[in-house]
Design a protein around this motif. Structure first.
Motif, PDB file in Angstrom:
ATOM      1  N   VAL A 231      32.624  46.135  29.281  1.00  0.00           N
ATOM      2  CA  VAL A 231      32.347  45.998  30.712  1.00  0.00           C
ATOM      3  C   VAL A 231      33.608  45.554  31.451  1.00  0.00           C
ATOM      4  CG1 VAL A 231      30.995  44.783  32.462  1.00  0.00           C
ATOM      5  CG2 VAL A 231      29.900  45.543  30.349  1.00  0.00           C
ATOM      6  N   LEU A 232      34.346  44.613  30.880  1.00  0.00           N
ATOM      7  CA  LEU A 232      35.597  44.184  31.511  1.00  0.00           C
ATOM      8  C   LEU A 232      36.560  45.357  31.657  1.00  0.00           C
ATOM      9  CD1 LEU A 232      36.278  40.755  29.738  1.00  0.00           C
ATOM     10  CD2 LEU A 232      35.580  41.106  32.110  1.00  0.00           C
ATOM     11  N   ALA A 233      36.525  46.283  30.698  1.00  0.00           N
ATOM     12  CA  ALA A 233      37.450  47.408  30.727  1.00  0.00           C
ATOM     13  C   ALA A 233      37.085  48.441  31.785  1.00  0.00           C
ATOM     14  CB  ALA A 233      37.506  48.079  29.351  1.00  0.00           C
ATOM     15  N   ILE A 234      35.786  48.660  32.011  1.00  0.00           N
ATOM     16  CA  ILE A 234      35.404  49.761  32.904  1.00  0.00           C
ATOM     17  C   ILE A 234      34.964  49.308  34.296  1.00  0.00           C
ATOM     18  CG2 ILE A 234      34.730  51.164  30.931  1.00  0.00           C
ATOM     19  CD1 ILE A 234      31.810  50.738  31.736  1.00  0.00           C
ATOM     20  N   SER A 235      34.582  48.038  34.449  1.00  0.00           N
ATOM     21  CA  SER A 235      34.099  47.587  35.754  1.00  0.00           C
ATOM     22  C   SER A 235      35.257  47.403  36.724  1.00  0.00           C
ATOM     23  CB  SER A 235      33.326  46.273  35.623  1.00  0.00           C
ATOM     24  OG  SER A 235      32.894  45.820  36.888  1.00  0.00           O
ATOM     25  N   LYS A 236      35.100  47.932  37.913  1.00  0.00           N
ATOM     26  CA  LYS A 236      36.098  47.752  38.962  1.00  0.00           C
ATOM     27  C   LYS A 236      35.820  46.502  39.788  1.00  0.00           C
ATOM     28  CE  LYS A 236      37.917  51.688  37.806  1.00  0.00           C
ATOM     29  NZ  LYS A 236      39.187  51.707  37.037  1.00  0.00           N
ATOM     30  N   ALA A 237      34.649  45.932  39.611  1.00  0.00           N
ATOM     31  CA  ALA A 237      34.263  44.718  40.332  1.00  0.00           C
ATOM     32  C   ALA A 237      34.298  43.531  39.393  1.00  0.00           C
ATOM     33  CB  ALA A 237      32.855  44.872  40.911  1.00  0.00           C
ATOM     34  N   PRO A 238      34.426  42.305  39.924  1.00  0.00           N
ATOM     35  CA  PRO A 238      34.365  41.121  39.054  1.00  0.00           C
ATOM     36  C   PRO A 238      33.019  41.039  38.345  1.00  0.00           C
ATOM     37  CG  PRO A 238      35.129  40.553  41.263  1.00  0.00           C
ATOM     38  CD  PRO A 238      34.622  41.950  41.341  1.00  0.00           C
ATOM     39  N   VAL A 239      33.029  40.534  37.120  1.00  0.00           N
ATOM     40  CA  VAL A 239      31.791  40.267  36.398  1.00  0.00           C
ATOM     41  C   VAL A 239      31.522  38.775  36.456  1.00  0.00           C
ATOM     42  CG1 VAL A 239      32.202  42.216  34.849  1.00  0.00           C
ATOM     43  CG2 VAL A 239      32.910  39.916  34.150  1.00  0.00           C
ATOM     44  N   ILE A 240      30.279  38.398  36.210  1.00  0.00           N
ATOM     45  CA  ILE A 240      29.920  36.988  36.205  1.00  0.00           C
ATOM     46  C   ILE A 240      29.180  36.647  34.919  1.00  0.00           C
ATOM     47  CG2 ILE A 240      29.834  36.772  38.714  1.00  0.00           C
ATOM     48  CD1 ILE A 240      26.777  36.887  38.518  1.00  0.00           C
ATOM     49  N   PHE A 241      29.277  35.397  34.539  1.00  0.00           N
ATOM     50  CA  PHE A 241      28.481  34.829  33.446  1.00  0.00           C
ATOM     51  C   PHE A 241      27.679  33.706  34.095  1.00  0.00           C
ATOM     52  CE2 PHE A 241      32.165  36.783  31.657  1.00  0.00           C
ATOM     53  CZ  PHE A 241      31.796  37.296  30.428  1.00  0.00           C
TER      54      PHE A 241
END
Length: 380
Positions: A231-241
C-alpha cells in the motif's frame, strides 16, 4: 506529496464556541492570560499543565479512533450531554480534553457474515448522522480537512465517519463509492480476502487506487507487513494507522516494527498511538514512551493520538477518559517536546493526512474515471 508537507506549520485556525445552550463546565473555561512582560523564558518555566491547556486551545486533539457509534448502538438510552449513561467520552469530557476532531469508528464485529457486516455498517453510519444532528451545538459532520477546519472555526467538534472494516465493501468498488457518498472517510484493509498475509491481490490494488480517487484514507492497523509495504508503494495519498504503537516497546499484532515505522515516515504516513493498556501500556508514562519512539523513528510529522475510548479496551490508569488529554500533553512538554511538535501531534498531522487525501483525489479524478473492476475478474 512534498508540497503538502509545507502546509502543516501554518498558524492554526482559532474558533470560539457559538452561543450554546449547554451547561457551563468549569473544566473548559478559558485559562487566564499571562501578565504582560513575560517573555519566552517565563513561558518555558510555566506549569506544564497550564502550557498544555494553552497549546490545546490553539491546536486541539484530533482523536484517531472513537468507539462511540458501537457503544451508543448497544445502549438502551444515553445522555450525551451529562454522561449519566456511563459513556467514557460524553460531551463535557470531550470539551475538557480539548478535543477538536474525532474519527468515529463504524467497525463491526469480525464474526458477522458479509450481509450483516454491510447492513450493520450502514446502520452505524446512520446512527452517527443521527447523533450529530441531535447535537448541532456541539458536533458537526466533516468529510475532509476543509470541513474539519470549518467545524472547529464554528466551535464545534468535527465528527468524521470511519474507519469501517474492509469487509463492509462486500468486495465491490460500487459499494465503496456508495459508502463514500454517505460520508465514510477511512477503511481498514485487514481482514479481507484481498489484503492478507501475502499482501494485496490485484483487486486489492484496485481498491487502494479507487480509495485514492475518492479521497478515502487507507487504515493499515492490523495489516500484514506485506500489505503495508504494498500500500505504501502504490498509494498516492498518505496512509494512516488508527491504533498502532511501537512493537519495540510492546508486542501487539497492531503495533509497528521500527523498520515499518521508518518506512511510514519516508512515505509521510500517520501512526496514531492508541491509549490502550494492551497496546501501549497501563500508564501515561508508557503511552508517552510510545509517542517518543514513533516520533523519533518515523518523524514528528508522522505521529498522532487515538483515544480508543468507548471501546472494550482497558485504558491507562491515568488516562481513563478524554478529559485526561491535557495531562498527557503536559507529560510530553515536561519531557522536552517542542510546542511545534506537540501541535503536529494533536492537530497538524491529522489535518495533513486529510489534506493529502483530498489533494490526491482531486488530481486523480482528472485522469481516472470510476473503476469498474470486479473481484472475480481480477482474483478469480
Amino acid at each position: 506529496m512534498a508540497d503538502l508537507q509545507d502546509e502543516i506549520n501554518t498558524t492554526a485556525e482559532a474558533g470560539e464556541l457559538d452561543q450554546s445552550p449547554a451547561r457551563p463546565d468549569p473544566r473548559t473555561e478559558p485559562l487566564p492570560e499571562r501578565e504582560p512582560g513575560h517573555g519566552p523564558e517565563a513561558a518555558e518555566a510555566a506549569d506544564p499543565l497550564e502550557r498544555a491547556h494553552a497549546l490545546l486551545a490553539a491546536h486541539p486533539v484530533a482523536d484517531g479512533y472513537s468507539g462511540l457509534p458501537g457503544t451508543l448502538r448497544d445502549l438502551p438510552w444515553y445522555d450525551f450531554e451529562t454522561g449519566d449513561s456511563g459513556l467514557e467520552s460524553d460531551l463535557p469530557r470531550l470539551r475538557a480534553g480539548r478535543v477538536g476532531a474525532q474519527l468515529w469508528s463504524v467497525q463491526v464485529p469480525e464474526w458477522l457474515g458479509t450481509d450483516q457486516v454491510v447492513r450493520t455498517t450502514l446502520e452505524q453510519i446512520d446512527l452517527v448522522k443521527h447523533v450529530v444532528g441531535h447535537h448541532p451545538e456541539w458536533l458537526r459532520l466533516a468529510r475532509d480537512a476543509s470541513e474539519t477546519t470549518d467545524a472547529r472555526n464554528c466551535g464545534r467538534m468535527a465528527t468524521l465517519i470511519g474507519p469501517a472494516r474492509g469487509t463492509a465493501l462486500g468486495d465491490s468498488l460500487g459499494a465503496l463509492r456508495g459508502l463514500h457518498s454517505l460520508g465514510l472517510c477511512a477503511v481498514t484493509l485487514c481482514g479481507t480476502s484481498w489484503a492478507g498475509a501475502d499482501g494485496l491481490t490485484a483487486f486489492g490494488e484496485e481498491v487502494v487506487r479507487e480509495m485514492n480517487r475518492l479521497g478515502i484514507l487507507a487504515d493499515l492497523s492490523g495489516a500484514s507487513e506485506a500489505t503495508v509495504r504494498r500500500v505504501l508503494a502504490i498509494s498516492k495519498a498518505p496512509v494512516i494507522f488508527t491504533r498502532s504503537g511501537a512493537a519495540a516497546l510492546r508486542d501487539h499484532p497492531d503495533n509497528l516494527s521500527d523498520e515499518l515505522l521508518a518506512e511510514v515516515g519516508e512515505h509521510k504516513g500517520l501512526c496514531m498511538v492508541p491509549l490502550a493498556a494492551d497496546r501501549t501500556g497501563s500508564s501515561a508514562r508508557e503511552v508517552a514512551d510510545h509517542l517518543d519512539h514513533v516520533r523519533r523513528v518515523a518523524g514528528p510529522e508522522c505521529v498522532g493520538i487515538a483515544g480508543m475510548y468507548d471501546t472494550p479496551e482497558v485504558h491507562p490508569e491515568d488516562l481513563v477518559d478524554p478529559s485526561d488529554y491535557p495531562q498527557l500533553i503536559a507529560a510530553l512538554l515536561d519531557r522536552g517536546w517542542p510546542e511545534a511538535d506537540v501541535a503536529l501531534l494533536t492537530w497538524g498531522n491529522f489535518q495533513r493526512a486529510l489534506r493529502g487525501a483530498d489533494f490526491t483525489a482531486r488530481a486523480t479524478r482528472e485522469r481516472r474515471t470510476a473503476s469498474t473492476a470486479r473481484i472475480e475478474r481480477l482474483d478469480g
